[in-house]
Enzyme design. Sequence first.
Site, PDB file in Angstrom:
ATOM      1  N   PHE A 257       0.804  -1.230   0.000  1.00 32.57           N
ATOM      2  CA  PHE A 257       0.000   0.000   0.000  1.00 32.57           C
ATOM      3  C   PHE A 257       0.831   1.272   0.000  1.00 32.57           C
ATOM      4  O   PHE A 257       0.362   2.325   0.412  1.00 32.57           O
ATOM      5  CB  PHE A 257      -0.979   0.003   1.180  1.00 32.57           C
ATOM      6  CG  PHE A 257      -1.716  -1.302   1.348  1.00 32.57           C
ATOM      7  CD1 PHE A 257      -2.631  -1.706   0.386  1.00 32.57           C
ATOM      8  CD2 PHE A 257      -1.470  -2.140   2.429  1.00 32.57           C
ATOM      9  CE1 PHE A 257      -3.291  -2.910   0.516  1.00 32.57           C
ATOM     10  CE2 PHE A 257      -2.133  -3.349   2.554  1.00 32.57           C
ATOM     11  CZ  PHE A 257      -3.044  -3.734   1.603  1.00 32.57           C
ATOM     12  N   THR A 484      -2.030  -7.332  -6.079  1.00 32.90           N
ATOM     13  CA  THR A 484      -2.990  -6.644  -6.932  1.00 32.90           C
ATOM     14  C   THR A 484      -3.346  -7.432  -8.183  1.00 32.90           C
ATOM     15  O   THR A 484      -4.314  -7.094  -8.850  1.00 32.90           O
ATOM     16  CB  THR A 484      -2.398  -5.287  -7.342  1.00 32.90           C
ATOM     17  OG1 THR A 484      -1.016  -5.496  -7.692  1.00 32.90           O
ATOM     18  CG2 THR A 484      -2.434  -4.311  -6.187  1.00 32.90           C
ATOM     19  N   ARG A 645      -9.786   1.048 -20.048  1.00 31.34           N
ATOM     20  CA  ARG A 645     -10.181  -0.349 -20.255  1.00 31.34           C
ATOM     21  C   ARG A 645      -9.837  -1.153 -19.011  1.00 31.34           C
ATOM     22  O   ARG A 645      -8.737  -1.047 -18.489  1.00 31.34           O
ATOM     23  CB  ARG A 645      -9.419  -0.948 -21.443  1.00 31.34           C
ATOM     24  CG  ARG A 645     -10.130  -0.800 -22.771  1.00 31.34           C
ATOM     25  CD  ARG A 645      -9.334  -1.542 -23.843  1.00 31.34           C
ATOM     26  NE  ARG A 645      -9.552  -2.960 -23.785  1.00 31.34           N
ATOM     27  CZ  ARG A 645      -8.596  -3.883 -23.991  1.00 31.34           C
ATOM     28  NH1 ARG A 645      -7.368  -3.522 -24.252  1.00 31.34           N
ATOM     29  NH2 ARG A 645      -8.885  -5.158 -23.926  1.00 31.34           N
ATOM     30  N   ILE A 646     -10.777  -1.972 -18.586  1.00 31.72           N
ATOM     31  CA  ILE A 646     -10.555  -2.823 -17.420  1.00 31.72           C
ATOM     32  C   ILE A 646     -10.090  -4.173 -17.950  1.00 31.72           C
ATOM     33  O   ILE A 646     -10.868  -4.930 -18.534  1.00 31.72           O
ATOM     34  CB  ILE A 646     -11.853  -2.951 -16.592  1.00 31.72           C
ATOM     35  CG1 ILE A 646     -12.328  -1.558 -16.122  1.00 31.72           C
ATOM     36  CG2 ILE A 646     -11.632  -3.893 -15.402  1.00 31.72           C
ATOM     37  CD1 ILE A 646     -11.323  -0.784 -15.290  1.00 31.72           C
ATOM     38  N   PRO A 649     -11.548  -7.727 -15.059  1.00 32.21           N
ATOM     39  CA  PRO A 649     -12.619  -7.202 -14.199  1.00 32.21           C
ATOM     40  C   PRO A 649     -12.654  -7.843 -12.808  1.00 32.21           C
ATOM     41  O   PRO A 649     -13.057  -7.186 -11.850  1.00 32.21           O
ATOM     42  CB  PRO A 649     -13.889  -7.532 -14.986  1.00 32.21           C
ATOM     43  CG  PRO A 649     -13.449  -7.664 -16.402  1.00 32.21           C
ATOM     44  CD  PRO A 649     -12.049  -8.215 -16.347  1.00 32.21           C
ATOM     45  N   GLN A 655      -9.742  -4.866  -6.342  1.00 33.19           N
ATOM     46  CA  GLN A 655      -9.007  -3.670  -5.960  1.00 33.19           C
ATOM     47  C   GLN A 655      -9.944  -2.579  -5.446  1.00 33.19           C
ATOM     48  O   GLN A 655      -9.653  -1.916  -4.463  1.00 33.19           O
ATOM     49  CB  GLN A 655      -8.221  -3.125  -7.165  1.00 33.19           C
ATOM     50  CG  GLN A 655      -6.958  -3.902  -7.449  1.00 33.19           C
ATOM     51  CD  GLN A 655      -6.016  -3.814  -6.284  1.00 33.19           C
ATOM     52  OE1 GLN A 655      -5.562  -2.755  -5.909  1.00 33.19           O
ATOM     53  NE2 GLN A 655      -5.750  -4.943  -5.661  1.00 33.19           N
ATOM     54  N   GLY A 719      -5.370   2.188 -15.198  1.00 36.54           N
ATOM     55  CA  GLY A 719      -4.877   1.701 -13.901  1.00 36.54           C
ATOM     56  C   GLY A 719      -5.911   1.846 -12.813  1.00 36.54           C
ATOM     57  O   GLY A 719      -6.519   2.899 -12.650  1.00 36.54           O
ATOM     58  N   VAL A 720      -6.130   0.761 -12.058  1.00 37.47           N
ATOM     59  CA  VAL A 720      -7.039   0.817 -10.913  1.00 37.47           C
ATOM     60  C   VAL A 720      -6.281   0.492  -9.642  1.00 37.47           C
ATOM     61  O   VAL A 720      -5.165  -0.009  -9.686  1.00 37.47           O
ATOM     62  CB  VAL A 720      -8.217  -0.174 -11.019  1.00 37.47           C
ATOM     63  CG1 VAL A 720      -9.193   0.257 -12.060  1.00 37.47           C
ATOM     64  CG2 VAL A 720      -7.718  -1.577 -11.260  1.00 37.47           C
ATOM     65  N   GLU A 722      -5.804   2.637  -6.446  1.00 34.83           N
ATOM     66  CA  GLU A 722      -5.965   3.772  -5.543  1.00 34.83           C
ATOM     67  C   GLU A 722      -7.299   4.504  -5.708  1.00 34.83           C
ATOM     68  O   GLU A 722      -7.874   4.974  -4.734  1.00 34.83           O
ATOM     69  CB  GLU A 722      -4.782   4.722  -5.756  1.00 34.83           C
ATOM     70  CG  GLU A 722      -3.520   4.095  -5.191  1.00 34.83           C
ATOM     71  CD  GLU A 722      -2.242   4.728  -5.705  1.00 34.83           C
ATOM     72  OE1 GLU A 722      -2.026   4.662  -6.925  1.00 34.83           O
ATOM     73  OE2 GLU A 722      -1.485   5.275  -4.909  1.00 34.83           O
TER      74      GLU A 722
END
Length: 756
Positions: A257, A484, A645-646, A649, A655, A719-720, A722
Amino acid sequence: MRDGLITPVAEPGTGHSPTGTGVHRIDGRVKVTGQARYAAEWRTPGLAYAVAVNSTIARGRIVRFRLDAALAVPGVLQVITHENRPHMRSLAFFYKDMTAPGGSPFRPLYDDVVRYSGQPVALVVAETFEAARDAAARLVVEYLQEGHQTELMAHLHQSRQPKPLKAGFSPPPKDKGDPQAAFNAAPCQVNAHYYSGTEHHNPMELFASTVILNGTGHYTIYDKTQGSQNSRWYVSRVFGIPRRKVTVRNTYVGGAFGAGLRPQYQLALAMMAAIVLKRSVRVVMTRHQMFTFGHRPETSQHLKLAADRDGVLRAIWHEAIAETSRIEDYVEVVVNWSGQLYACDNVHLSYRLVPLDQYTPIDMRAPGAAHGMHALEVAMDELSYEIGIDPLELRLKNYAHSNPVDGKPFSSKALRECYALGAERFGWAFRPPEPRARREAHEWIGWGMATGQWDAMQMPARAQAVLHADGPLVVSSAATDIGTGTYTVMAMIAAESLGLPLERVTFQLGDSNLPFAPIEGGSSHVTSVGSAVDGACGKLRKQLLVLAQREDDSPFRGLTLGQVQFVDSGLQVRGATATHVSLDDLLHGAGKGSVEARYLLVPNMFKKRRFTRATHSAVFVEVRVDEELGTVRVMRVVSAIAAGRILNPIAARSQIIGGVVWGIGAALHEHSEMDHRFGRFMNHDLAQYHLSVNADIHDIEVVFAPEDDRVVSALGAKGVGEIGLVGVAAAICNAIFHATGKRVRNTPMTPDKVMN
Ligand code: MOS
């Protein structure tokens, strides 16, 4: 937890597209079966164990050590202090890791100066962990104590501008318009102060370094870090050891983190012991010791918002003051997002620091935005009640179509879609406008919402891809998986590129000898390393097409990559399955056992700088507040995310759920409590530092708004990670107000604050 509505955004037409479809993590089995080894779990014959001794004063000097009792413990090998440590470089410059802020980094066991409470002052090395720990407790340190200053709120008047900013952080922009005059002239105003307490990361895995020294003088270090090459760089510079004699591995990391973005002191200590004793050594920090390094800084904020009666923002005034250490200027800027989110002609942003006798703070999930967006989004909620407008309506009314600070367009911004999707899933239309409108038995029920924004970054990275005939596609980069899903998503990207089943791809990471990768931070590993992986596989595609064109009668003759497809482990003319040839046959036909390619991703900053690049969220929350106890239960959260774009998923949703859980903790539980008489965090364990637990978590729904951003990365991803945290605590604060009519401007919002 309810199943989220997931919108896959797979590339249309590829027909064989693992990205965009949910894939369970490929490292899941080794983790749940205990085969995945973490930094403190590597063994070697003759391993010694070392335990750090931490200072009991916050500022002063070490006068002397009384070592007799410690050395008398059977099995103790050595006590290392600043008096007998091995040679370490003297210039502060050598201690700067790749993510160090401006200033002079902390140097463990360097000299007799005590700079903060809990500073490591000695290291006890023994044949067993138990002996080292026993002896560490018997070691006596005599100090010459000096007065310390650890209280931010008592020293706000000492705040100053940060000295040079860390790369990637821009200072707040200059004033736009006349914010003070615009504020004074507007009919609807909010003028409020907000306070956010210190938080610690508390990943499950303890920080640890196992240094294995072999007969040739090579150090293999299993380190808990978010960047193996960062740790190698640090160790080689601090101790003046050539980089080729150091290998750092972080194959599995049990959460970090941000705490692992910089080398923590156990790494330097373990190396010192290995150098002094010429043997392998392990240092593991205790949970208690993990409160003696970086943390999310305590922050005080002043927000002034002003608007017309119809809700058009006239002024945004946001000032933040945060703590740093005496030796480094940790910066996370806090206020910058407030200039970007809403259209406004008059903006004042300021960010200042107060140096204290504490360790330098360190990035913690969504650093800066977590606190800054919290204050902004609570103030926006306050303004909505001041005007008498729906909080969501107020945000839509001031929606920024381009960056209000510099006029740059957003590379993509589906925030409007997030608002719509989130509101629809939540049922926001049924919200009674007045606070204290609904109760059941002894509980008030309230709804709140907030917006989130986080930066969409890309950093340079390298990757290598090797396709073996009748064997695996091995892709590698010195990347990190802090839990992650790096292993999984990188394999997906490679598999998709070459049309291979996922099982045929091996992704190697977590080793400093692999091709260069940046630290895993800023939610940018997919955009950075993922793009390098895609680039390396793209080069393989070219090579394979050339192989396919060798024969005179080849149907691939004269075709470009755009005219062919990599599907079903082979190559075919686009749309023509009859031309399909397997990649293995191509390699055999060319007499090759394998083909390989390396790729260096260099972000095109010239193109990127023309855009503001960010991810967005809209968070909707329902709380129940006990009117007698002041306890808050977060019953329902809908988090709508726009992050390009994910690619996976399932992992992305995890996340976001993790971010929401943390947001609930930040809102209601998490606070590192310092006793300023000692300058020390007192609730330094998981019994007293309260995190959200299962009983605190109820319904969480995640929705992804379709987005595809080819400015941030060629993969379309932003980017996912945060972004899942940003705005959650604000939405909870706003829901508490809606439930009770009580505005809590101080986090965590513990019952004492909700009740008084
Ligand atoms: Mo994150 S705070 O960039 O590890």
